[in-house]
Enzyme design. Sequence first.
Site, PDB file in Angstrom:
ATOM      1  N   ARG A   1      21.358 -61.737 -25.651  1.00  0.00           N
ATOM      2  CA  ARG A   1      20.610 -60.699 -24.917  1.00  0.00           C
ATOM      3  C   ARG A   1      21.472 -59.459 -24.654  1.00  0.00           C
ATOM      4  O   ARG A   1      20.951 -58.361 -24.525  1.00  0.00           O
ATOM      5  CB  ARG A   1      20.105 -61.247 -23.593  1.00  0.00           C
ATOM      6  CG  ARG A   1      18.946 -62.174 -23.794  1.00  0.00           C
ATOM      7  CD  ARG A   1      18.281 -62.534 -22.505  1.00  0.00           C
ATOM      8  NE  ARG A   1      17.063 -63.254 -22.820  1.00  0.00           N
ATOM      9  CZ  ARG A   1      16.193 -63.667 -21.940  1.00  0.00           C
ATOM     10  NH1 ARG A   1      16.369 -63.428 -20.660  1.00  0.00           N
ATOM     11  NH2 ARG A   1      15.114 -64.303 -22.317  1.00  0.00           N
TER      12      ARG A   1
ATOM     13  N   LYS B   1       1.090 -77.596 -23.532  1.00  0.00           N
ATOM     14  CA  LYS B   1      -0.264 -77.779 -22.993  1.00  0.00           C
ATOM     15  C   LYS B   1      -1.278 -76.774 -23.518  1.00  0.00           C
ATOM     16  O   LYS B   1      -0.949 -75.613 -23.755  1.00  0.00           O
ATOM     17  CB  LYS B   1      -0.210 -77.615 -21.467  1.00  0.00           C
ATOM     18  CG  LYS B   1       0.556 -78.715 -20.773  1.00  0.00           C
ATOM     19  CD  LYS B   1       0.428 -78.594 -19.277  1.00  0.00           C
ATOM     20  CE  LYS B   1       1.383 -77.554 -18.799  1.00  0.00           C
ATOM     21  NZ  LYS B   1       1.820 -77.447 -17.509  1.00  0.00           N
TER      22      LYS B   1
ATOM     23  N   GLY C   1      11.215 -67.689 -25.930  1.00  0.00           N
ATOM     24  CA  GLY C   1      11.198 -68.947 -25.194  1.00  0.00           C
ATOM     25  C   GLY C   1      11.675 -70.110 -26.016  1.00  0.00           C
ATOM     26  O   GLY C   1      12.651 -70.016 -26.766  1.00  0.00           O
TER      27      GLY C   1
ATOM     28  N   GLY D   1       8.170 -65.125 -21.680  1.00  0.00           N
ATOM     29  CA  GLY D   1       6.929 -64.798 -20.975  1.00  0.00           C
ATOM     30  C   GLY D   1       6.293 -63.527 -21.504  1.00  0.00           C
ATOM     31  O   GLY D   1       5.068 -63.442 -21.664  1.00  0.00           O
TER      32      GLY D   1
END
Length: 393
Positions: A36, A197, A348, A371
């Site tokens: 990063r 999910k 992610g 996100g």
Amino acid sequence: MNKRSIKNADVSGKKVLVRVDFNVPMRDGVISDDSRIRAVLPTLNFLKDGGAKVVICSHFGRPNGQVVEEMRLRPVRERLSELLGVSVADAGGPNSEHAAHVILSLSSGEFALLENLRFEFGEEKNEEDFSKQLASFADLYVNDAFGVAHRAHASTVGVTEYLPSYAGFLMERELEMLGRSLGRSGGATIAIVGGAKVADKIQVLRHVSEKVDTILVGGGMVAAFYVAQGLSGGAVVVSDEDVSAARELLDSDGANVVIPADVITAPEFNKNSLATVHDSSEVPEDEKILDIGPRSSQEYGRIISIADTIIWNGPMGVFEWPEFANGSISIANAVARNKKAVSVIGGGSTADLVGSLGLIDNFTHVSTGGGASLEFLEGKILPGVAALDEAVE
Ligand code: AMP
């Protein structure tokens, strides 16, 4: 793209406030992955070469408005100084007198780093006073923090009300590549969507279904798709809502949704639980689906090999456990092998996965925002991006 690019700004002799995302993984005060930091070097070097006085700011962790010693940015400042090849001054907290003093004494081409923005309550609350305080340090603002573009905070949104604002090179590249991955290039476009999910990914599935030709489904969502087709989804309880969401996608006029022909199941959600392969029509009611199977990996691999544009978000199975990692590894290799395609990896866990396989350089783009890239793929407007369009002149 219509975001104002830093390329077009005259930065010479100007004080420039740059928001970056230095929320790097750290263990015992040691940075375990500095990608990063490396990712914003082009913007920082551009500003340095252009003669700007550069004031860098970032958050780190979740200190919730308190000073937390372990969340100070000192290790990041030291690593950044090494990577830039020049010393980055410690400006202290944005509300300190020290900050104003350090920034005033910067010469062209020099850098200072403010302390962790989230030590101040005003940051996450997007408080006007804190936004003004940040703006008071500079003549121009640059947002190169794609990883927090989905947050409306003082340093990503509030500050743009007071300073002419620009997108940095990383921000531009993220938006360009994620945009291109859903942009109907003319060739075959596919989305690979996995993860834990249905609830986390349903908006992504709905949005990409309107943008791509084919969706390859993996991960914990497979159970809901099986149940929606009248098959056994195994032992994991699948809600009616998830089943209707899956059915809606299977029946929609959007993308062709491909579900795995076979899966790996295990009696327990456990690293050492016995892994067995089952065809989609033979999933035992008392076992959990923890990965896609070898036939599915092959079929997905074939579809991936002829794609022109690929967007991938979410692993195919519980890749953290070796017995259930093969589907994700096989898909990562298949995407990496397709050199003619534009391949974009959502951030992610998918970015962690391809990073741990040493494959990062084989993709057109690996997003730095988890996100933020998820919300982009959901079709949401990112407040930090919208703010750049609406910023003061
Ligand atoms: P996400 O960050 O939403 O993409 O989800 C990543 C997580 O999904 C990883 O930690 C995986 O272990 C988990 N995952 C993938 N497949 C399954 C599965 N079949 N059952 C439970 N968790 C899964």
